[in-house]
Design an enzyme around this catalytic site. Structure first.
Site, PDB file in Angstrom:
ATOM      1  N   ARG A 137       0.841  -1.195   0.182  1.00 19.21           N
ATOM      2  CA  ARG A 137      -0.027   0.082  -0.052  1.00 19.21           C
ATOM      3  C   ARG A 137       0.866   1.292  -0.002  1.00 19.21           C
ATOM      4  O   ARG A 137       0.618   2.309  -0.682  1.00 19.21           O
ATOM      5  CB  ARG A 137      -0.950   0.015   1.213  1.00 19.21           C
ATOM      6  CG  ARG A 137      -1.659   1.239   1.602  1.00 19.21           C
ATOM      7  CD  ARG A 137      -2.323   1.152   2.777  1.00 19.21           C
ATOM      8  NE  ARG A 137      -3.327   2.308   3.094  1.00 19.21           N
ATOM      9  CZ  ARG A 137      -2.513   3.122   3.860  1.00 19.21           C
ATOM     10  NH1 ARG A 137      -1.471   3.054   4.310  1.00 19.21           N
ATOM     11  NH2 ARG A 137      -3.568   4.200   4.292  1.00 19.21           N
ATOM     12  N   THR A 141      10.151 -10.191   6.664  1.00 19.35           N
ATOM     13  CA  THR A 141      10.345 -11.636   6.932  1.00 19.35           C
ATOM     14  C   THR A 141       9.862 -11.705   8.675  1.00 19.35           C
ATOM     15  O   THR A 141      10.347 -10.735   9.259  1.00 19.35           O
ATOM     16  CB  THR A 141      11.555 -12.338   6.892  1.00 19.35           C
ATOM     17  OG1 THR A 141      11.599 -13.558   7.551  1.00 19.35           O
ATOM     18  CG2 THR A 141      12.754 -11.487   7.060  1.00 19.35           C
ATOM     19  N   ILE A 142       9.304 -12.538   9.095  1.00 23.47           N
ATOM     20  CA  ILE A 142       8.936 -12.573  10.580  1.00 23.47           C
ATOM     21  C   ILE A 142      10.061 -13.039  11.200  1.00 23.47           C
ATOM     22  O   ILE A 142      10.471 -12.644  12.344  1.00 23.47           O
ATOM     23  CB  ILE A 142       7.838 -13.761  10.976  1.00 23.47           C
ATOM     24  CG1 ILE A 142       8.192 -15.238  10.427  1.00 23.47           C
ATOM     25  CG2 ILE A 142       6.627 -13.259  10.056  1.00 23.47           C
ATOM     26  CD1 ILE A 142       7.281 -16.064  11.329  1.00 23.47           C
ATOM     27  N   ASP A 143      11.232 -13.638  10.413  1.00 19.15           N
ATOM     28  CA  ASP A 143      12.478 -14.085  11.356  1.00 19.15           C
ATOM     29  C   ASP A 143      13.436 -12.787  11.879  1.00 19.15           C
ATOM     30  O   ASP A 143      14.372 -13.097  12.617  1.00 19.15           O
ATOM     31  CB  ASP A 143      13.143 -14.856  10.294  1.00 19.15           C
ATOM     32  CG  ASP A 143      12.559 -16.127  10.179  1.00 19.15           C
ATOM     33  OD1 ASP A 143      11.666 -16.512  10.948  1.00 19.15           O
ATOM     34  OD2 ASP A 143      12.974 -16.902   9.177  1.00 19.15           O
ATOM     35  N   ARG A 180       0.302 -21.237  29.119  1.00 17.71           N
ATOM     36  CA  ARG A 180       0.908 -20.885  30.408  1.00 17.71           C
ATOM     37  C   ARG A 180      -0.405 -21.358  31.365  1.00 17.71           C
ATOM     38  O   ARG A 180      -0.064 -21.965  32.516  1.00 17.71           O
ATOM     39  CB  ARG A 180       1.304 -19.535  30.772  1.00 17.71           C
ATOM     40  CG  ARG A 180       1.444 -19.178  32.131  1.00 17.71           C
ATOM     41  CD  ARG A 180       2.963 -19.856  32.545  1.00 17.71           C
ATOM     42  NE  ARG A 180       3.958 -19.288  32.326  1.00 17.71           N
ATOM     43  CZ  ARG A 180       5.342 -19.433  32.530  1.00 17.71           C
ATOM     44  NH1 ARG A 180       5.543 -20.335  33.293  1.00 17.71           N
ATOM     45  NH2 ARG A 180       6.342 -18.890  32.006  1.00 17.71           N
ATOM     46  N   ALA A 214       9.923 -17.501  29.967  1.00 25.36           N
ATOM     47  CA  ALA A 214      10.353 -19.253  29.806  1.00 25.36           C
ATOM     48  C   ALA A 214      11.442 -19.237  30.668  1.00 25.36           C
ATOM     49  O   ALA A 214      12.243 -18.387  30.820  1.00 25.36           O
ATOM     50  CB  ALA A 214      10.525 -19.322  28.321  1.00 25.36           C
ATOM     51  N   LYS A 260       9.870 -23.754  41.221  1.00 23.07           N
ATOM     52  CA  LYS A 260       8.903 -23.664  40.010  1.00 23.07           C
ATOM     53  C   LYS A 260       7.939 -24.666  39.881  1.00 23.07           C
ATOM     54  O   LYS A 260       8.171 -25.830  39.773  1.00 23.07           O
ATOM     55  CB  LYS A 260       9.781 -23.324  38.722  1.00 23.07           C
ATOM     56  CG  LYS A 260      10.439 -21.904  38.868  1.00 23.07           C
ATOM     57  CD  LYS A 260      10.993 -21.563  37.377  1.00 23.07           C
ATOM     58  CE  LYS A 260      11.209 -20.233  37.227  1.00 23.07           C
ATOM     59  NZ  LYS A 260      10.826 -19.408  36.113  1.00 23.07           N
TER      60      LYS A 260
HETATM   61  O1  F6P Z   1       9.779 -16.844   6.904  1.00 20.31           O
HETATM   62  C1  F6P Z   1      10.868 -17.568   7.445  1.00 20.31           C
HETATM   63  C2  F6P Z   1      10.253 -18.573   8.085  1.00 20.31           C
HETATM   64  O2  F6P Z   1       9.126 -18.310   8.871  1.00 20.31           O
HETATM   65  C3  F6P Z   1      10.997 -19.767   8.731  1.00 20.31           C
HETATM   66  O3  F6P Z   1      11.393 -19.249  10.102  1.00 20.31           O
HETATM   67  C4  F6P Z   1      10.198 -21.220   8.592  1.00 20.31           C
HETATM   68  O4  F6P Z   1      11.359 -22.111   8.733  1.00 20.31           O
HETATM   69  C5  F6P Z   1       9.985 -21.054   7.254  1.00 20.31           C
HETATM   70  O5  F6P Z   1       9.547 -19.635   6.838  1.00 20.31           O
HETATM   71  C6  F6P Z   1       8.815 -21.696   6.939  1.00 20.31           C
HETATM   72  O6  F6P Z   1       8.500 -21.422   5.684  1.00 20.31           O
HETATM   73  P1  F6P Z   1       7.342 -22.475   4.772  1.00 20.31           P
HETATM   74  O7  F6P Z   1       6.041 -21.665   5.057  1.00 20.31           O
HETATM   75  O8  F6P Z   1       7.904 -22.670   3.491  1.00 20.31           O
HETATM   76  O9  F6P Z   1       7.172 -23.909   5.523  1.00 20.31           O
END
Ligand code: F6P
Length: 308
Positions: free
Chosen positions: A6, A111-113, A140, A172, A199
């Site tokens: 967007r 990327t979420i990573d 939890r 954690a 714990k």
């Molecule tokens: O975007 C990266 C990631 O989230 C990795 O952490 C994960 O292993 C991978 O994508 C999973 O990808 P896919 O959707 O192809 O299984």
């Protein structure tokens, strides 16, 4: 990613440029799967996860032949610059494409990573971290009520950003990261310590790419060592990659989308737009690809102190 699309479309329109959306990533580029976009085409997507343009990993784009087809498609449509939203793989393709055909390219980290060098945050990371946090909070409740140990596997094939962030936010007892060479012995020591500190419920967060194995392998070893423990496994999987984006992600996606267009207009190419120390920063794609983003070891230290 929708929020970034967007921002790219609206800022390009603002600067009187035409915008064409490419469906299905590089596969769509090769096939000429294009759609002309205007400001209204991207209405009501800011709050929706994923990308309406769809995404795909393209084997064909890894070949020169594929990239040639893609270039011809761009030429035929008189498209003279490319904005690529993605991670390492997408940027590698963009960099090679630029080198071979000279087309200006600019990357937006999506990327979420959060594992891209040249930006403190990638689009999606904050939302995914929040999702994991909410999920672990729910887990939890059972852990607490039944005195159980949960091993929660989160995404992160090569990096532990989500795991570490979520471990700190959910209290954690342990986090197992791809970046570390943790041993089972070290893990067991932490669990012993937790038990001696009375714990009663424990959460271990394991990034999927950790070196001890998947969550079920880890659970089996923990059960062997502590047969008295009620050990459960939860794998959060792809629910981490969806859902309405957080405020933070919408804001950075908006900033970076505008930065991509303004960067192109100012002659920048072969770079990724990122945010470093709260400021916009452009990093050469080659650097973004070859350097590794490192997790915050200070967070790891803090999480160890607080897990006692
Ligand atoms: O975007 C990266 C990631 O989230 C990795 O952490 C994960 O292993 C991978 O994508 C999973 O990808 P896919 O959707 O192809 O299984």
């Amino acid at each position: 990613m929708n929020a970034a699309v967007r921002a790219v479309v609206r800022s390009a329109v603002f600067y009187n440029k035409k915008v064409v959306g490419v469906f299905r990533g590089y596969d769509g580029l090769i096939a000429g799967d294009f759609i002309e976009l205007n400001s209204r085409s991207v209405k009501n997507i800011l709050n929706v996860g994923g990308t309406f343009l769809k995404s795909a990993r393209s084997k064909e784009f890894m070949t020169l032949e594929g990239r040639e087809k893609a270039y011809n498609q761009l030429k035929a449509q008189e498209i003279d610059a490319l904005v690529v939203i993605g991670g390492n793989g997408s940027f590698t393709g963009a960099h090679i494409f630029h080198e071979e055909f000279g087309i200006p390219v600019i990357g937006i980290p999506g990327t979420i990573d959060n594992d891209l060098y040249g930006t403190d945050y990638t689009i999606g990371y904050d939302t995914a971290s929040n999702t994991v946090t909410h999920c672990v909070d729910k887990i939890r409740d059972t852990a607490q009520s039944h005195n159980r140990l949960f091993i929660v596997e989160v995404m992160g094939r090569d990096s532990g950003f989500i795991a570490l962030n979520a471990a700190l936010a959910t209290g954690a007892i342990e986090v197992i990261l791809p970046e570390e060479n943790k041993t089972f012995q070290e893990l067991f020591v932490e669990l012993e310590r937790g038990a001696s500190n009375k714990k009663t419920s424990n959460i271990i967060i394991a990034a999927e790419g950790n070196k001890l194995g998947n969550a079920f392998d880890i659970a089996a070893k923990v059960r062997e060592q502590f047969p008295q423990l009620d050990v459960k496994v939860t794998i959060l999987g792809h629910l981490q990659r969806g859902g309405s984006p957080s405020n933070f992600d919408r804001v950075i996606a908006s900033k970076l989308g505008v930065a991509a267009i303004e960067g192109l207009l100012n002659g920048k190419t072969d770079v990724m737009a990122g945010i470093v120390n709260d400021k916009l920063a452009y990093t050469f794609l080659q650097q973004a690809i070859f350097n590794k983003a490192t997790i915050d070891y200070e967070l790891l230290r803090i999480s160890k102190i607080l897990a006692t």
